[in-house]
Write an enzyme that holds these catalytic residues in place. Sequence first.
Site, PDB file in Angstrom:
ATOM      1  N   GLY A  14       0.958  -1.316  -0.309  1.00  0.00           N
ATOM      2  CA  GLY A  14       0.244  -0.169  -0.406  1.00  0.00           C
ATOM      3  C   GLY A  14       0.645   1.036  -0.293  1.00  0.00           C
ATOM      4  O   GLY A  14       2.008   1.225  -0.162  1.00  0.00           O
ATOM      5  N   CYS A  15       0.336   2.181   0.715  1.00  0.00           N
ATOM      6  CA  CYS A  15       1.035   3.164   0.282  1.00  0.00           C
ATOM      7  C   CYS A  15       1.947   3.668   1.304  1.00  0.00           C
ATOM      8  O   CYS A  15       2.694   4.768   0.700  1.00  0.00           O
ATOM      9  CB  CYS A  15       0.181   4.793   0.639  1.00  0.00           C
ATOM     10  SG  CYS A  15      -1.513   4.521  -0.099  1.00  0.00           S
ATOM     11  N   ASN A  16       2.520   3.050   2.239  1.00  0.00           N
ATOM     12  CA  ASN A  16       4.085   3.303   3.070  1.00  0.00           C
ATOM     13  C   ASN A  16       4.418   2.409   2.088  1.00  0.00           C
ATOM     14  O   ASN A  16       5.660   2.701   3.141  1.00  0.00           O
ATOM     15  CB  ASN A  16       3.279   2.582   4.541  1.00  0.00           C
ATOM     16  CG  ASN A  16       3.333   0.712   4.588  1.00  0.00           C
ATOM     17  OD1 ASN A  16       1.425   1.054   4.591  1.00  0.00           O
ATOM     18  ND2 ASN A  16       3.908  -0.042   4.324  1.00  0.00           N
TER      19      ASN A  16
END
Length: 383
Positions: A159-161
């Site tokens: 995901g975004c991390n």
Amino acid sequence: MTIALTAPGTGVLDAVDPGRGKSPGAARIAGVATATTEHSYTQREVLDLFAITDPKVRSVFLNSAIERRFLTLPPRAADGALCSEAQGELLAKHKRLALDMGGRAVRAALDNVGLDVTDVDYVCCTTTTGFLTPGLSAHLIRDLGIPTKTSRVDVVGMGCNAGVNALNATASWAIANPGKVAVMLCTEACSAAYVIDDTLRTAVVNSLFGDGAAAIVLMADAPETAYAPADVPAAPGGPRILGFSSHLITDAIGAMRYDWDDEQGKFSFYLDPQVPYVVGANAEQVVDRLLNGAGLRRSEISHWLVHSGGKKVIDAVRVNLGLTRHDVRHTTGVLRDYGNLSSGSFLFSYERLLREGVVQAGDYGVLMAMGPGSTIETALVQW
């Protein structure tokens, strides 16, 4: 967990064996470049193209602090309406867009430091907007003509991390291979990861994400030792990566997730409304852990490059860390002009910071990303 990736004497954790009488070289971010898909749309244009009339849904889109996003919309039917795309079509779209954007970003990042694709020794690709085997790294090596001996890693589904996770792995490889060229690519075809229905769950997601890719080139200096090979070139200029700190919020492990929707026959992303508050409440401890390991205070950080996760997420992080709106100007600017670009968002902010021309030698910066887990990932750099 906090990891230091630099030599002692810089104020960070001593990550070497003193009995060996040597210090590891520092990994540096030598070059950066970004790319998007071809067309951008205002939020109102997206609503009208998908014929969304529900006032609550329209309000979510129009109050998102996003002006435009780069998207690749579905083909049109004979009546002019946008067609529905099946999961198989979305996966094919992901592969096509992610490789196109990614290839352009990688070439541009290498050009920025006077390198060619034939100079690459390691490739790390991150994506969450589609799945394929072999991964994007293999296709990228073939399509760009990167040497087939190149080592590769794919980070999928974080995901975004994921961009900061991948940066950790790539920096570690660079330190273990001083003088060699490592490329990290975040490429997210968010147009290939959506569901349209009449729920606010999908409205929040569909109002937020955009297509984008970001690539960086990393190299490490040779270790400081009498036995260091003389033919190892010095790493190009750029900020040294001093360390990383992670925090997994296990109580919110399902707050951000990408799972299967039986009714739609597609994968569907879910964002819990409490995500901004959960992230904000946990931001201090992970950032302070990162800085304490380097003997720094927040006031000594000149540059904050935070993931453009959404207006409420950015505000929650800013308030809890005591940052000013100026501190997060690039984060909010990327959100305004591109939306949430998932794993590559913080690198779009990093590129904007460099273009601004305000960085001075000795400045410290914090890179910060938040995503599924729920997870906060941070990195400390110094110019």
